[in-house]
Each structure stands twice: as structure tokens, then as C-alpha cells.
Design an enzyme around this catalytic site. Structure first.
Site, mmCIF file in Angstrom:
data_model
loop_
_atom_site.group_PDB
_atom_site.id
_atom_site.type_symbol
_atom_site.label_atom_id
_atom_site.label_comp_id
_atom_site.label_asym_id
_atom_site.label_seq_id
_atom_site.Cartn_x
_atom_site.Cartn_y
_atom_site.Cartn_z
ATOM 1 N N LYS A 50 0.800 -1.224 0.000
ATOM 2 C CA LYS A 50 0.000 0.000 0.000
ATOM 3 C C LYS A 50 0.835 1.277 0.000
ATOM 4 O O LYS A 50 0.301 2.366 -0.207
ATOM 5 C CB LYS A 50 -0.968 -0.009 1.180
ATOM 6 C CG LYS A 50 -1.952 -1.160 1.182
ATOM 7 C CD LYS A 50 -2.889 -1.210 -0.010
ATOM 8 C CE LYS A 50 -3.792 -0.018 -0.108
ATOM 9 N NZ LYS A 50 -4.982 -0.303 -0.935
HETATM 10 C C1 LIG Z 1 -2.215 -6.831 3.747
HETATM 11 C C2 LIG Z 1 -2.992 -6.363 2.558
HETATM 12 N N1 LIG Z 1 -3.078 -7.177 1.489
HETATM 13 C C3 LIG Z 1 -3.797 -6.816 0.407
HETATM 14 C C4 LIG Z 1 -4.458 -5.604 0.346
HETATM 15 C C5 LIG Z 1 -5.292 -5.283 -0.880
HETATM 16 O O1 LIG Z 1 -4.762 -4.275 -1.672
HETATM 17 P P1 LIG Z 1 -5.711 -3.369 -2.563
HETATM 18 O O2 LIG Z 1 -6.360 -2.391 -1.629
HETATM 19 O O3 LIG Z 1 -4.793 -2.698 -3.523
HETATM 20 O O4 LIG Z 1 -6.716 -4.232 -3.221
HETATM 21 C C6 LIG Z 1 -4.390 -4.741 1.437
HETATM 22 C C7 LIG Z 1 -5.087 -3.460 1.401
HETATM 23 O O5 LIG Z 1 -5.054 -2.684 2.342
HETATM 24 C C8 LIG Z 1 -3.633 -5.121 2.564
HETATM 25 O O6 LIG Z 1 -3.532 -4.319 3.649
#
Ligand SMILES: Cc1ncc(COP(=O)(O)O)c(C=O)c1O
Length: 351
Positions: A50
Site C-alpha cells: 500500500k
Molecule cells: C495486507 C494487505 N493485502 C492486500 C491488500 C489489498 O490491496 P488493494 O487495496 O490494492 O486491493 C491490502 C489493502 O489494504 C492489505 O492491507
């Protein structure tokens, strides 16, 4: 052994975001006869994928004139339960901005404290649906509207989020494979805002002239799988994973919906087992969403020809979740203890 040194982070912290390694997951790859690659996003300065979105969201607010660094108290306001807030707080500090976050009050004290260490103002509020004005994200929007020189960065629907991955993560993945003469045959990852999936998916589909197969990966309790498979918004159960799963198609997920080839459902038992396997077999200490992503990449790879290359995202490290994921009591409460293979139970060191 040749060591590559990173370029100087001449612009400070924000220059150190991105350009993460693409790691071949050897044991899984050898077992499957297909290469599984994990983009090592836990190596970003804020510790997660992020950071990339956070930087693009801040730049977007600056470019649109929502915040002016030359005026008093430039302030970033966001509704985030975790990694986006952490990324934004780092960038805000590095730029001398204030940061304010609203989050559901179900989040761990460790996350709240980390944001406070980074100088953020944090408002944990009771969880409620997005239709309620008291929802954490709505409160963030309303707070920003009352301040001068403040921007609500709106990670769920601001298109700057997926563009971060279209312009950085996607090109890095393709260049890293091409450097070794390899194609990108498949990409999968889970979605929270959908920014990571959409940005990378769009870039890879375009640049591979449609060859790269795309499939979002979904945990229990999320509608993305049912939306892609049968056009409905059904969801059932809940997941131990944090930061992913959705009840709607966000503006960051929508731009990739027409180009996906499939969707992959990953039960929690498979995600948690993969967290343990990555530790045991690859030496990687990652969080639950990375476990889910790698499990999904293996499922996708099995349907592709031998020797194919499938890429996924190692979103963050295991540190924030260790007191749960390695606790026997917590695993039993979640009905996940039985899922851990016998030889991996040695990692369950907390009572
Ligand atoms: C640990 C983790 N994995 C995956 C994601 C998913 O990413 P995206 O918001 O780009 O879909 C997040 C989003 O905050 C996250 O904190």
C-alpha cells in the site's frame, strides 16, 4: 555472488518505494513444474504494497491543488484500517504534513500505536456499513471537508490508487521476468480496494497482447468471486485475512472487470497453511493475504502449461499478525488449527 545496490533514494523516503524483488518460490515451483513468483512488497519502507498507492494518492492531492505544501497545515485524511494509513503516515511525515485516520475500533492496538508513533491523529470508531454517515470512511471525508488545506485521499474510489500499480508494479514485474527471458503467463492477487489487482492486471494484459491470464483471488465473506463467476453479489462466511474482501465493486476494481479471465476462491484453511509453508519452505515471513495470494497462484498455475510463470503479490510481512496466526488458542477459535499439517505445527509456539 553479485550484489546489486539500489539507486540512491535522493528524494528521501518516497524514492525508496517500489523496485522490490520478484522472488521465485522454489519449493512450490519445483513441485508444480510451473514457476510461482512473489513480488516482495513487504520490502517497501512502510512494510506493504500500500505504500505505492499511498504515494500516488498524496501526489494526486497535491496535483489537484487539494493540499498546498506552501500553505499552513497540509493534512491528509483517510479511512483506513491499516496498511494504507501506515503508508500515508510515513509519506506525510517525510513531507512535513499532518495525517488523520479513521478506522473501525476492532483494529489491534499495535496498529493504532504505530500510526501514533508516526505522528498521526487516530480515531477508532464503531464499525458500521458504508451507507451510514458514521462509517469510518464517511467520517474521514467529512473531517477533511471541515479543514483548510486538507485532502480526503479516498483510497477505495480514487483512480490514482490503481494507476500507482499500472505505472510502477506492473512494469517492474514484466521487466524483471523479461530480464531472464521469461513471459508473464498469469497474474492473480486478492483485492481490498482493488487498486493492486487492477493496475497490474491492466498493464500485463496490454503489454502481453492478451496472453497473460488474470484472476482476482477472493477470501470467504467477499463478493468479488461471485460477481465474476455469475454476476451476483453473494457472499458467505468471514475470513481471518485483513485488508482484503469486499461487499461491492469499487471504482478501483471496476476498470479490470472486463479483462479478467477467471476468479479464484481461496478458503481460509488454504491461506493459513500457505503462510506456514512459506515460512517453512521458502523462509518467508508473510501475512495472511500473501498466503492467500500464493495459494491462488498455485491453483492458477495448475491450469496452465508446464513451465508457465505465474506472478502474485507478497503484500506485507507477518509481524502485525503474529500474535494471532501463531497462537493455538486463536487458531482453535477460528477452526483453523486442524488445517495446519502435522509437520508445520512446530511453528504454533503461542498458547
Ligand atoms: C495486507 C494487505 N493485502 C492486500 C491488500 C489489498 O490491496 P488493494 O487495496 O490494492 O486491493 C491490502 C489493502 O489494504 C492489505 O492491507
Amino acid at each position: 555472488m553479485s550484489l546489486k545496490f539500489p539507486v540512491l533514494a535522493s528524494k528521501g523516503l518516497t524514492d525508496a518505494i517500489g523496485n522490490t524483488p520478484l522472488i521465485r518460490l522454489h519449493k512450490l515451483s519445483n513441485e508444480l513444474g510451473r514457476n510461482i513468483w512473489g513480488k516482495s512488497e513487504f520490502q517497501n519502507p512502510g512494510g506493504s504494497v500500500k505504500d505505492r498507492a499511498a504515494l500516488y494518492l498524496v501526489k494526486d492531492a497535491e496535483e489537484r491543488g487539494l493540499i498546498d505544501p506552501a500553505k499552513p497545515n497540509p493534512t491528509i485524511v483517510e479511512g483506513s484500517a491499516g496498511n494504507t494509513a501506515i503508508g500515508l503516515a510515513h509519506i506525510a511525515r517525510a513531507r512535513g504534513y499532518k495525517s488523520i485516520f479513521y478506522m473501525p475500533n476492532t483494529q489491534s492496538i499495535t496498529k493504532v500505536n504505530l500510526l501514533k508513533f508516526l505522528g498521526a491523529e487516530v480515531y477508532p470508531v464503531p464499525p458500521c456499513p458504508v451507507s451510514d454517515p458514521l462509517n469510518y470512511n464517511n467520517q474521514a471525508r467529512d473531517h477533511a471537508a471541515k479543514l483548510d488545506n486538507a485532502a480526503w485521499t479516498n483510497q477505495f474510489d480514487n483512480q490514482a490508487n490503481w494507476k500507482a500499480h499500472y505505472y510502477t508494479t506492473g512494469p517492474e514485474i514484466l521487466a524483471q521476468l523479461q530480464e531472464h527471458g521469461l513471459d508473464c503467463d498469469g497474474f492473480t492477487c486478492s483485492t481490498g480496494t482493488g487498486g493492486t489487482f487492477t493496475g497490474i492486471a491492466r498493464y500485463l494484459k496490454e503489454k502481453t497482447k492478451g496472453q497473460c491470464k488474470l484472476a482476482p483471488a477472493d477470501p470467504p465473506g467477499s463478493v468479488v468471486y461471485s460477481y465474476i463467476k455469475n454476476g451476483t453479489m453473494e457472499r458467505e462466511g468471514s475470513s481471518f485475512t485483513e485488508g482484503i474482501g469486499q461487499g461491492r465493486i469499487t471504482d478501483n476494481l471496476a476498470p479490470s472487470m472486463k479483462i479478467v479471465d477467471d476468479a479464484i476462491f481461496v478458503p481460509d484453511a488454504d491461506s493459513i497453511t500457505m503462510v506456514y509453508r512459506l515460512l517453512d519452505e521458502e523462509g518467508l515471513y508473510v501475512g495472511g493475504t500473501s498466503g492467500l495470494n500464493v495459494a491462488a497462484a498455485c491453483m492458477m498455475a495448475k491450469n496452465l502449461p508446464k513451465g508457465s510463470n505465474v506472478v502474485t503479490i507478497l503484500c506485507d510481512s507477518g509481524h502485525k499478525y503474529a500474535d494471532k496466526v501463531f497462537s493455538k488458542k486463536w487458531l482453535q477459535e477460528k477452526n483453523l488449527y486442524e488445517a495446519i499439517p502435522e509437520h508445520l505445527l512446530k511453528y504454533v509456539i503461542l498458547k
